[in-house]
Scaffold this motif. Structure first.
Motif, PDB file in Angstrom:
ATOM      1  N   HIS A  31       0.843  -1.207   0.000  1.00  0.00           N
ATOM      2  CA  HIS A  31       0.000   0.000   0.000  1.00  0.00           C
ATOM      3  C   HIS A  31       0.878   1.258   0.000  1.00  0.00           C
ATOM      4  O   HIS A  31       2.037   1.199   0.386  1.00  0.00           O
ATOM      5  N   GLY A 377      -7.542  10.293   3.585  1.00  0.00           N
ATOM      6  CA  GLY A 377      -7.240   9.752   4.921  1.00  0.00           C
ATOM      7  C   GLY A 377      -6.566  10.789   5.803  1.00  0.00           C
ATOM      8  O   GLY A 377      -6.913  10.954   6.975  1.00  0.00           O
ATOM      9  N   LYS A 406     -14.622   8.453  -3.388  1.00  0.00           N
ATOM     10  CA  LYS A 406     -13.838   7.809  -2.330  1.00  0.00           C
ATOM     11  C   LYS A 406     -14.293   8.381  -0.976  1.00  0.00           C
ATOM     12  O   LYS A 406     -14.444   9.605  -0.843  1.00  0.00           O
ATOM     13  N   GLY A 436     -15.196  -1.572   0.482  1.00  0.00           N
ATOM     14  CA  GLY A 436     -14.947  -0.792   1.696  1.00  0.00           C
ATOM     15  C   GLY A 436     -14.352  -1.668   2.761  1.00  0.00           C
ATOM     16  O   GLY A 436     -14.421  -2.890   2.688  1.00  0.00           O
ATOM     17  N   GLY A 437     -13.757  -1.056   3.775  1.00  0.00           N
ATOM     18  CA  GLY A 437     -13.189  -1.821   4.877  1.00  0.00           C
ATOM     19  C   GLY A 437     -12.226  -0.982   5.672  1.00  0.00           C
ATOM     20  O   GLY A 437     -12.163   0.240   5.489  1.00  0.00           O
ATOM     21  N   GLY A 438     -11.452  -1.627   6.544  1.00  0.00           N
ATOM     22  CA  GLY A 438     -10.466  -0.894   7.344  1.00  0.00           C
ATOM     23  C   GLY A 438     -10.485  -1.350   8.778  1.00  0.00           C
ATOM     24  O   GLY A 438     -10.430  -2.552   9.056  1.00  0.00           O
ATOM     25  N   HIS A 439     -10.628  -0.381   9.691  1.00  0.00           N
ATOM     26  CA  HIS A 439     -10.552  -0.671  11.123  1.00  0.00           C
ATOM     27  C   HIS A 439     -11.767  -0.083  11.845  1.00  0.00           C
ATOM     28  O   HIS A 439     -12.498   0.728  11.283  1.00  0.00           O
ATOM     29  N   ALA A 443     -11.802   3.877   8.594  1.00  0.00           N
ATOM     30  CA  ALA A 443     -12.132   2.988   7.478  1.00  0.00           C
ATOM     31  C   ALA A 443     -12.442   3.799   6.234  1.00  0.00           C
ATOM     32  O   ALA A 443     -12.703   5.004   6.309  1.00  0.00           O
ATOM     33  N   ALA A 445     -14.020   3.648   1.852  1.00  0.00           N
ATOM     34  CA  ALA A 445     -14.867   2.954   0.884  1.00  0.00           C
ATOM     35  C   ALA A 445     -14.800   3.666  -0.450  1.00  0.00           C
ATOM     36  O   ALA A 445     -14.396   4.832  -0.524  1.00  0.00           O
TER      37      ALA A 445
HETATM   38  O1  C5P Z   1      -8.521   5.640   3.059  1.00  0.00           O
HETATM   39  P1  C5P Z   1      -8.491   5.788   4.551  1.00  0.00           P
HETATM   40  O2  C5P Z   1      -7.194   6.299   5.094  1.00  0.00           O
HETATM   41  O3  C5P Z   1      -9.660   6.488   5.100  1.00  0.00           O
HETATM   42  O4  C5P Z   1      -8.643   4.269   5.068  1.00  0.00           O
HETATM   43  C1  C5P Z   1      -8.648   3.972   6.448  1.00  0.00           C
HETATM   44  C2  C5P Z   1      -8.206   2.532   6.650  1.00  0.00           C
HETATM   45  O5  C5P Z   1      -9.127   1.672   5.973  1.00  0.00           O
HETATM   46  C3  C5P Z   1      -6.821   2.267   6.033  1.00  0.00           C
HETATM   47  O6  C5P Z   1      -6.141   1.377   6.888  1.00  0.00           O
HETATM   48  C4  C5P Z   1      -7.156   1.606   4.711  1.00  0.00           C
HETATM   49  O7  C5P Z   1      -6.145   0.718   4.293  1.00  0.00           O
HETATM   50  C5  C5P Z   1      -8.447   0.831   5.058  1.00  0.00           C
HETATM   51  N1  C5P Z   1      -9.316   0.604   3.883  1.00  0.00           N
HETATM   52  C6  C5P Z   1      -9.655  -0.706   3.533  1.00  0.00           C
HETATM   53  N2  C5P Z   1     -10.461  -0.948   2.452  1.00  0.00           N
HETATM   54  C7  C5P Z   1     -10.930   0.077   1.704  1.00  0.00           C
HETATM   55  C8  C5P Z   1     -10.594   1.415   2.049  1.00  0.00           C
HETATM   56  C9  C5P Z   1      -9.781   1.641   3.162  1.00  0.00           C
HETATM   57  O8  C5P Z   1      -9.217  -1.648   4.214  1.00  0.00           O
HETATM   58  N3  C5P Z   1     -11.695  -0.199   0.654  1.00  0.00           N
END
Ligand code: C5P
Length: 473
Positions: A31, A377, A406, A436-439, A443, A445
């Motif tokens: 990344h 972010g 985004k 979408g995803g993250g923590h 997170a 999307a």
């Molecule tokens: O893009 P941003 O910094 O807001 O993302 C927050 C967290 O979510 C980051 O760790 C990013 O890798 C994760 N993320 C993800 N899947 C996505 C978008 C962001 O795991 N589709």
């Protein structure tokens, strides 16, 4: 370390040994953020030390197209760091067994079952606070050879860049704590409790306050003149023998006075609470040059984040891998440009109030045509760090490539919401054909533009109603 984790690391070691023995080439895809650049560099450095034939590249996100590109790639084996969640089926279908993912993002139970996924959550580690991709990569590197313990320094930078310093007074917990202690024992890092100002050892006090954006104090952050003016009135001695004093030279009383001066300046009622953010553990790398921005772990991590976000990942990775020549001044220049850009975007967002839609639980920010996709972010984290947004969830959006939007979401300081942002973003995106995803507390999307209105409606409804355990509407 759990038995499962040990087994996974041993599988990693076997796969790498096999690649080396049979002269298979390895690609590492990582990344673009600090955690991505550090984790990719740690693995690359460890593989080079083992004599492996490898290449390292970055990507701002993971997708089916990237998996497809692996198929036509001339490399035989693929390592993915800090990315890959949600694409395990595709990786399996396309690459068979010739891949490994090292990650810390939340993933589904189904994905955890795959032996090629080496993800923190699978082994009972909190990937949001106890270890990030840099830490996972470091432990994988250690499984290859304990000589790689010097890479613990880079793993400390990764954890700072991913804001995993979430223990008491910004200390580390879990594996991050263990890794930082290894680095300390090796004399690579010093940890002290101090004021968390940017340029603690290098910048004059007024400049250090102006450069500090966590917390983000409107009027002071990036405003050196005002910082100087309030400091002059505070009575703190700013110069010694004709030289500006730096934050590390202040005594305890003076440090307290700095915090009081900043608090008194800010009109926000929450400032006192947020000021606790300004005292915490600092991570100093004593082997870096005394005047270098790399001496301070947090500044090092900001530089790496800035490299990736303005498409200069190579500079960041070269620095992580030990290059201290020309590339160092490039890194410093990137950091300066990046700060200028952030300042510009934050100014526009705070002047154009129509871009904000706010209630007691959340703030939606429309960054379209202002904030570049790669910097959502950074900007959402800064908005979340402002005393006036304490307790709220921040959801920032901007235009992405190919007619996409985004989203970047953050829980601000003091946010008590039980919602898991990773789950919210993933579920919402999937409902509208996005990803979408993250923590839990950070997170992202991406959706196509035609789904924007429905997506926003869904978020508005669910950002308040949904707890991590209940069903989405
Ligand atoms: O893009 P941003 O910094 O807001 O993302 C927050 C967290 O979510 C980051 O760790 C990013 O890798 C994760 N993320 C993800 N899947 C996505 C978008 C962001 O795991 N589709």
């Amino acid at each position: 370390m759990t038995k499962g984790f040990e087994e996974s690391l041993s599988l990693f070691k076997d796969k790498i040994s096999d690649c080396i023995k049979s002269q298979k080439s390895i690609s590492i895809t990582t990344h673009i953020d600090c955690d991505g650049l550090t984790s990719g560099s740690i693995i690359a450095k460890a593989l080079i030390r083992e004599g492996a034939n490898c290449t390292l590249r970055t990507s701002k996100e993971f997708s089916k197209d990237i998996v497809e590109s692996f198929k036509t790639d001339s490399r035989d084996f693929h390592i993915v760091t800090d990315l890959g969640g949600g694409f395990v089926k595709d990786l399996n279908q396309t690459l068979g067994d010739d891949w490994i993912v090292l990650d810390h993002h939340q993933i589904s139970e189904e994905e955890k079952d795959n032996q090629n996924v080496i993800n923190a959550w699978k082994y009972g580690m909190d990937g949001g606070s106890e270890i990030c991709a840099g830490g996972m990569a470091y432990l994988a590197a250690m499984s290859l050879d304990e000589k790689n313990s010097d890479l613990s320094e880079i793993a400390v930078v990764s954890a700072l860049g991913d804001r995993q310093d979430q223990g008491d007074r910004k200390s580390f917990t879990g594996k991050n704590f263990e890794i930082a202690n290894t680095a300390k024992e090796l004399g690579l890092v010093e940890m002290d409790l101090d004021l968390l100002l940017v340029g603690r050892e290098t910048r004059p006090l007024a400049e250090a306050i102006a450069f500090t954006s966590q917390p983000f104090i409107e009027g002071l952050t990036w405003n050196k003149e005002t910082c100087l003016s309030i400091l002059k009135s505070s009575g703190i001695k700013l110069k010694e023998e004709g030289r500006w004093r730096v934050p590390a030279e202040l005594n305890e009383e003076e440090k307290k006075l700095v915090i009081k001066t900043i608090t008194d300046f800010s009109p926000d009622k929450n400032t006192t609470e947020v000021m606790s953010e300004l005292i915490g553990y600092t991570y100093t790398f004593p082997k870096e040059d005394k005047r270098s921005f790399l001496r301070d772990g947090r500044e090092y991590s900001t530089m790496l984040n800035s490299c990736g976000r303005i498409n200069r990942s190579g500079v960041g990775m070269a620095i992580c891998m030990g290059d201290r020549n020309q590339v160092l001044s490039e890194g410093e220049g990137i950091l300066t440009d990046y700060r200028k850009k952030i300042k510009e975007y934050m100014n526009i967002l705070s002047n154009e109030r129509w871009r904000l839609s706010e209630n007691e639980n959340y703030i939606m920010v429309n960054g379209e045509d202002i904030v570049p996709e790669t910097m959502t972010g950074t900007i959402s984290s800064l908005i979340a760090g402002s005393p006036k947004n304490i307790g709220k969830i921040i959801i920032l959006r901007t235009r992405g490539e190919a007619n996409t939007i985004k989203f970047s979401s953050r829980k601000s300081f003091g946010c008590k919401s039980e919602i898991n942002l990773s789950e919210l973003m993933r579920t919402a995106a999937e409902k509208f054909d996005g990803i979408g995803g993250g923590h839990n507390a950070a997170a992202g999307a991406k959706i196509t533009k035609d789904k924007l209105d429905e997506f926003l409606k869904y978020l508005e409804l669910n950002v308040v109603n949904v707890s991590s355990s209940s069903d989405h509407q």
